[in-house]
Design an enzyme around this catalytic site. Structure first.
Site, mmCIF file in Angstrom:
data_model
loop_
_atom_site.group_PDB
_atom_site.id
_atom_site.type_symbol
_atom_site.label_atom_id
_atom_site.label_comp_id
_atom_site.label_asym_id
_atom_site.label_seq_id
_atom_site.Cartn_x
_atom_site.Cartn_y
_atom_site.Cartn_z
ATOM 1 N N GLU A 6 0.793 -1.222 0.000
ATOM 2 C CA GLU A 6 0.000 0.000 0.000
ATOM 3 C C GLU A 6 0.836 1.288 0.000
ATOM 4 O OE1 GLU A 6 -4.009 -1.885 2.033
ATOM 5 O OE2 GLU A 6 -3.011 -0.244 3.086
ATOM 6 N N GLU B 204 -5.687 -8.297 0.005
ATOM 7 C CA GLU B 204 -6.409 -8.024 1.256
ATOM 8 C C GLU B 204 -7.847 -7.685 0.905
ATOM 9 O OE1 GLU B 204 -4.882 -5.021 3.911
ATOM 10 O OE2 GLU B 204 -2.811 -5.666 3.614
#
Length: 437
Positions: free
Chosen positions: A168, A351
């Protein structure tokens, strides 16, 4: 239980669970160096209740039972992260033998249980000594990170099924250097511009270092949101475009096409590093797969206060316990968009999950996972090459600035006793996956 069947995904599809080192390990001893999350979380006002990751889920000691839970759930793979300060306490230089030993045991433990290791090099726990030198604002981090990547490849590469460089990068850069919500907690446009570029430049240098040291099956994990406009008004549509550029296109375009969106480079202006364009070939090194983390959508409107480029507003959909809208269609839309507009690489949902209230009976979470798994099937039916899905998270854990206040696990953790209790959502995956590995 889920109404879908594992056979719907085909025999090669990977089902896994995901965690991150700082969120579960604890074990801040045995030579582990300090990280930016240690100091950020111990600074009053930064984290709910002043919570830190000093103990977390004590995965540092309890990892065998956690791997048994993964095995018992029928999962094929475990997405975990290495802790840079556990392996190289100062970020560069001397390696910590106890850190190497811990990850040797962990990786071997996965292989002994038939679990494929999906490693992430960086999930936000930057060594404090590197933050002292500017951290992600300092171009030299690309070299520091490449050296760390080389160590991982040399020590563990032959045992890892897949390796991601960075988790991320939007959070590493924008959330942490512009919005100031995560460590190191800057709210500074120049800091953000530097970090936004250097995090991707370091990704590229790490890919080179991993390949040079024989590591295979390499990727990066991007968090993407479904950006939508709060209305059909031209101003709101323009705000959505800017939000999408900041959140999605900067990272997708940089990594996969060697191009940043003009809307963002214009906005950042002279805050960007000089001659940043010369790094784009490194940033866009060829990859073997792309990981996508997806949780929700953002609704944008034009009336941005205080000079912010965009403003987000709350939508009307059902919310998770952290306040995020539940929007499975956004996952289908993103997977198809990435496949059509950016890359034909294999895609993994690295995720996906939801915060829910305390307890081990979580029917809303079961429904959430089922709807998002159906969204993956929908994207595959539209031609997206999605090869796997990782539930976030195996365990209730340290949820960054939310501390221990929000629970994402499919296994409940009692933080006082460290007792693990599988939730209904774990049992649903077990029913989907059991005896089919």
């Amino acid at each position: 239980m889920f109404s879908i069947d594992r056979k719907d995904f085909g025999p090669q599809f990977t089902f896994g669970v995901a965690t991150a080192a700082y969120q579960i390990e604890g074990g801040q001893r045995d030579g582990r160096g300090p990280s930016i999350w240690d100091s950020f979380s111990s600074t009053p006002g930064n984290v709910h209740n002043g919570d830190t990751g000093a103990v977390a889920c004590n995965h540092y000691e309890l990892w065998p039972q956690d791997l048994d839970l993964i095995r018992g759930g029928g999962f094929d793979a475990y997405r975990f992260s290495f802790s840079w300060p556990r392996l190289i306490p100062e970020g560069t230089g001397a390696v910590n033998p106890a850190g190497l030993d811990f990850y040797d045991r962990l990786v071997d433990g996965m292989l002994e249980r038939g679990i494929r290791p999906y490693a992430t090099l960086y999930h936000w726990d930057l060594p404090s000594a590197l933050q002292d030198k500017g951290g992600w604002m300092n171009r030299d981090i690309a070299g520091w990170f490449a050296d760390y990547a080389a160590l991982i490849a040399q020590k563990f590469g032959d045992r890892l099924h897949a390796t991601a460089t960075i988790n991320e990068p939007w959070c590493v850069a924008f959330l942490s250097h512009y919005l100031g919500i995560h460590a190191p907690g800057y709210r500074d446009m120049r800091a953000a511009a530097r970090a936004m570029h250097h995090v991707l430049f370091a990704h590229g240098t790490a890919i080179d270092a991993l390949r040079a040291n024989g590591a295979k099956n390499l990727g990066i994990v991007l968090n993407l949101e479904k950006s939508e406009a709060a209305s059909d008004e031209p101003e709101d549509l323009a705000a959505m475009d800017m939000g999408d550029a900041l959140f999605n296109r900067w990272y997708l375009g940089g990594v996969l096409k060697g191009q940043y969106p003009e809307a963002v480079t214009n906005w950042l202006g002279d805050n960007l590093p000089k001659d940043y364009q010369n790094d784009m070939a490194v940033i866009s090194r060829p990859l073997d797969w792309l990981g996508i983390n997806y949780y929700t959508r953002s609704l944008y409107k034009a009336s941005a206060p205080g000079g912010q480029p965009v403003e987000q507003v709350k939508g009307p959909l059902e919310k998770t316990d952290i306040g995020w809208e539940i929007y499975p269609k956004g996952l289908s839309d993103l997977l198809v968009r990435v496949s059509n507009d950016y890359t034909k690489l294999p895609l993994y949902v690295t995720e996906n999950g939801m915060a829910e209230v305390e307890g081990d009976d979580d029917p809303r979470r079961v429904r959430y996972y089922e709807e998002h798994l159906k969204a993956v099937l929908n994207a595959r039916a539209q031609g997206a090459d999605v090869r796997g899905y990782f539930a976030w998270s195996l365990l209730d854990n340290y949820e960054w600035a939310e501390g221990y206040n929000k629970r994402f696990g499919i296994v409940h953790v009692d933080y006082e006793t460290q007792q693990r209790t599988p939730k209904s959502s774990y049992r649903a995956f077990q029913g989907l996956l059991h005896n089919t590995r």
